[in-house]
Scaffold this motif. Sequence first.
Motif, mmCIF file in Angstrom:
data_model
loop_
_atom_site.group_PDB
_atom_site.id
_atom_site.type_symbol
_atom_site.label_atom_id
_atom_site.label_comp_id
_atom_site.label_asym_id
_atom_site.label_seq_id
_atom_site.Cartn_x
_atom_site.Cartn_y
_atom_site.Cartn_z
ATOM 1 N N LEU A 237 -43.603 16.802 -27.381
ATOM 2 C CA LEU A 237 -43.742 18.237 -27.149
ATOM 3 C C LEU A 237 -45.016 18.450 -26.346
ATOM 4 O O LEU A 237 -46.092 18.000 -26.744
ATOM 5 N N VAL A 238 -44.889 19.117 -25.200
ATOM 6 C CA VAL A 238 -46.039 19.392 -24.335
ATOM 7 C C VAL A 238 -46.355 20.879 -24.418
ATOM 8 O O VAL A 238 -45.477 21.716 -24.154
ATOM 9 N N ALA A 239 -47.578 21.226 -24.778
ATOM 10 C CA ALA A 239 -48.032 22.613 -24.791
ATOM 11 C C ALA A 239 -48.942 22.815 -23.589
ATOM 12 O O ALA A 239 -50.059 22.290 -23.551
ATOM 13 N N GLU A 240 -48.465 23.532 -22.589
ATOM 14 C CA GLU A 240 -49.188 23.696 -21.324
ATOM 15 C C GLU A 240 -48.751 25.000 -20.669
ATOM 16 O O GLU A 240 -47.550 25.236 -20.502
ATOM 17 N N SER B 214 -37.536 11.999 -23.878
ATOM 18 C CA SER B 214 -37.073 13.369 -24.093
ATOM 19 C C SER B 214 -38.263 14.252 -24.464
ATOM 20 O O SER B 214 -39.161 13.838 -25.200
ATOM 21 N N HIS B 215 -38.274 15.494 -23.971
ATOM 22 C CA HIS B 215 -39.443 16.345 -24.190
ATOM 23 C C HIS B 215 -39.071 17.816 -24.086
ATOM 24 O O HIS B 215 -37.997 18.173 -23.620
ATOM 25 N N ARG B 216 -39.967 18.657 -24.546
ATOM 26 C CA ARG B 216 -39.881 20.101 -24.407
ATOM 27 C C ARG B 216 -41.237 20.613 -23.955
ATOM 28 O O ARG B 216 -42.267 20.018 -24.245
ATOM 29 N N ILE B 217 -41.232 21.750 -23.258
ATOM 30 C CA ILE B 217 -42.463 22.366 -22.769
ATOM 31 C C ILE B 217 -42.672 23.696 -23.486
ATOM 32 O O ILE B 217 -41.760 24.534 -23.526
ATOM 33 N N ALA B 218 -43.858 23.920 -24.053
ATOM 34 C CA ALA B 218 -44.238 25.205 -24.642
ATOM 35 C C ALA B 218 -45.303 25.832 -23.755
ATOM 36 O O ALA B 218 -46.217 25.145 -23.286
ATOM 37 N N ALA C 12 -45.614 26.552 -29.133
ATOM 38 C CA ALA C 12 -45.734 25.138 -29.495
ATOM 39 C C ALA C 12 -45.491 24.939 -30.988
ATOM 40 O O ALA C 12 -44.797 23.997 -31.401
ATOM 41 N N VAL C 13 -46.045 25.826 -31.814
ATOM 42 C CA VAL C 13 -45.840 25.717 -33.260
ATOM 43 C C VAL C 13 -44.369 25.917 -33.601
ATOM 44 O O VAL C 13 -43.801 25.201 -34.435
ATOM 45 N N MET C 14 -43.740 26.894 -32.937
ATOM 46 C CA MET C 14 -42.327 27.164 -33.195
ATOM 47 C C MET C 14 -41.458 25.964 -32.829
ATOM 48 O O MET C 14 -40.590 25.546 -33.608
ATOM 49 N N LEU C 15 -41.709 25.366 -31.644
ATOM 50 C CA LEU C 15 -40.913 24.213 -31.222
ATOM 51 C C LEU C 15 -41.217 22.990 -32.079
ATOM 52 O O LEU C 15 -40.335 22.163 -32.313
ATOM 53 N N TRP C 16 -42.454 22.864 -32.564
ATOM 54 C CA TRP C 16 -42.778 21.758 -33.470
ATOM 55 C C TRP C 16 -41.971 21.891 -34.756
ATOM 56 O O TRP C 16 -41.418 20.908 -35.255
ATOM 57 N N ARG C 17 -41.904 23.095 -35.314
ATOM 58 C CA ARG C 17 -41.120 23.296 -36.532
ATOM 59 C C ARG C 17 -39.656 22.927 -36.314
ATOM 60 O O ARG C 17 -39.001 22.337 -37.174
ATOM 61 N N LYS C 18 -39.148 23.320 -35.137
ATOM 62 C CA LYS C 18 -37.712 23.141 -34.889
ATOM 63 C C LYS C 18 -37.352 21.693 -34.582
ATOM 64 O O LYS C 18 -36.352 21.172 -35.090
ATOM 65 N N HIS C 19 -38.149 21.013 -33.748
ATOM 66 C CA HIS C 19 -37.751 19.698 -33.227
ATOM 67 C C HIS C 19 -38.455 18.517 -33.901
ATOM 68 O O HIS C 19 -37.989 17.385 -33.762
ATOM 69 N N GLN C 20 -39.582 18.757 -34.600
ATOM 70 C CA GLN C 20 -40.310 17.665 -35.247
ATOM 71 C C GLN C 20 -40.523 16.484 -34.288
ATOM 72 O O GLN C 20 -40.005 15.381 -34.499
ATOM 73 N N PRO C 21 -41.255 16.676 -33.204
ATOM 74 C CA PRO C 21 -41.427 15.598 -32.209
ATOM 75 C C PRO C 21 -42.282 14.464 -32.739
ATOM 76 O O PRO C 21 -42.987 14.605 -33.762
ATOM 77 N N ARG C 22 -42.230 13.337 -32.055
ATOM 78 C CA ARG C 22 -43.052 12.189 -32.432
ATOM 79 C C ARG C 22 -44.502 12.370 -31.994
ATOM 80 O O ARG C 22 -45.410 11.786 -32.576
#
Length: 565
Positions: A440-443, A462-466, A472-482
């Motif tokens: 997860l990238v927060a930028e 695989s990745h997501r951008i916040a 970023a907190v919302m996507l962390w809760r949803k996807h639980q990235p490494r």
Amino acid sequence: MFEAACDILAAAVIVYDKNDCLVFASRQVLRYFPIPADTLKAGTRLRDVLGAIFDSGVRYGIPPEQRHKAVNREEWISNRISAHWREQYDAVERLGRDRWIHFRKRRLPNGYNVTTLVDVSEQKKQEEQWRSDLERIALTEEILETLPSPVIIKDRSLAYIAANRAFCAIYDVNADGVLGRTVWDLADAENAERIERSDRAVLETGEPFSVPEHVIRADGSDLYVLTRKYRIGAPGHHALVTVMEDVSALVAGDKAVSDDEDAFLRVPGGFVEAQNCFDPVHDAERRLLLDQMNPEELRALSGKRVLIATPNPRIEEILVGEFKARGADCCAVRSVGEHDAFLALAARQGFTLDAVVIDANMPDHEAIIDNGRGIATRVIAPDGIGPDFMRGLVEQHELLSENQSPLGDIVTPVSLTDDWYIATDISTMLPGAVGDIEVLVAEDNQINQFVFSQILEGMGISHRIAENGEEAVMLWRKHQPRLVLMDISMPVMNGIDAAMEIRAAEKLTGTHTPIVAVTAQALNVDMQNCMDAGMDDYITKPVSPDMIEVIYRRYAIPQPEKSVA
């Protein structure tokens, strides 16, 4: 040596003294101006050199709007001498149709003038091509944006990278609410799996795919489309284009489309349910009604004439849409009187009905059954479908919660923008659970977002951008990235606060996600703040593939346990 240096640099150099007499001219000058070689001898006056250039047919330094006009020789020479005597002069001039020369002139304190000429034709051509490509891209984007049919483009990971206005209107969001997401973020699990299966088949085989689909828009209205999928791009850089041709008017039998009944769309087997904008209330109502119908009757609706008798507009909307989607010729009446008048008119026109579906809540509906006139009838029980349907579901849920709630006392707070999810016993969650994305990238900076995406995609990660700390907190809760790469300076919520919120949530679950700070400069105070917030490491911008690979291997790849001798 000066001549050799000019040859190596592919630059022409001319030096004049303070009296405007030629001191030196490299051989490269003759590549730019077709003048006699004797003109470039030492001692030749600047005016004579310019006169030879003018006589050769070369005209530079003329504004585009005056190039078609006749040019006076003495006036042109005077203008060039005026530019020559400036302390500094720097310009790209056009020689001929497709040749550009970069002139640089410097007047030294001792009065000498040094002029350099460099051919920048290829660079200018590339710039022109680049500008033309940008204009063509802008025009293409404008065309796609104004198309009435929804159009989307997905990358190799099946994430949305382009979506036009018609597609965004289905969800009642702007493009930012779609881009970077996948169909799993927009559709229910059953349809998401079906859509992704066909997407991957097209990407792998290159064979186009088409299917008739029934979509429910965000406002609850029905959308019938013929969805077509194509693969574009070179090997290794394929993309998936999906075009959804809106045929709702044809499916609905809108007489404004055509007066020819044969022109209306007939789809064997009906439309596939593809509720990309899933409405659970609409789906519950639809299933409640259709489950009361015989599956064989539903499959045999194509080409049949069906009349629906109900005073409930919601039931009318659902059943008429569903029956027409299955190929039936269907309409509705709202009372026994309308029913009788409709049958009388149909008899005069020579039409017969194949079936009548009757709402059990319609007053005096028994009269329709008694006067069936040999027409097959089916009575359905709507069970409160209408404005109070959702309220009834909520009341039943509250009653269940009071008596035998399986959720206990656990309440997990989420933001209004977060997805709904059901929390079970937190103590049973596995520490270090791996989510559905790796990084997860927060930028918030779009250029840096592009850089991160290019690097991670090139590494096959695989990745997501916040775009901010809250997202970023919302996507962390949803996807639980490494791994989380967290820019510390972002709007809405900065990276420090976002990391602290993640760490606070992890105390309840017993998990730990590595968080690496991304900073513009490595200041001690920033590093200490990152460590105090619970971050594991830091990197500085600009980032590079090697830097990301080192961090990824260090924190996202499980390390083998060392054996103890």
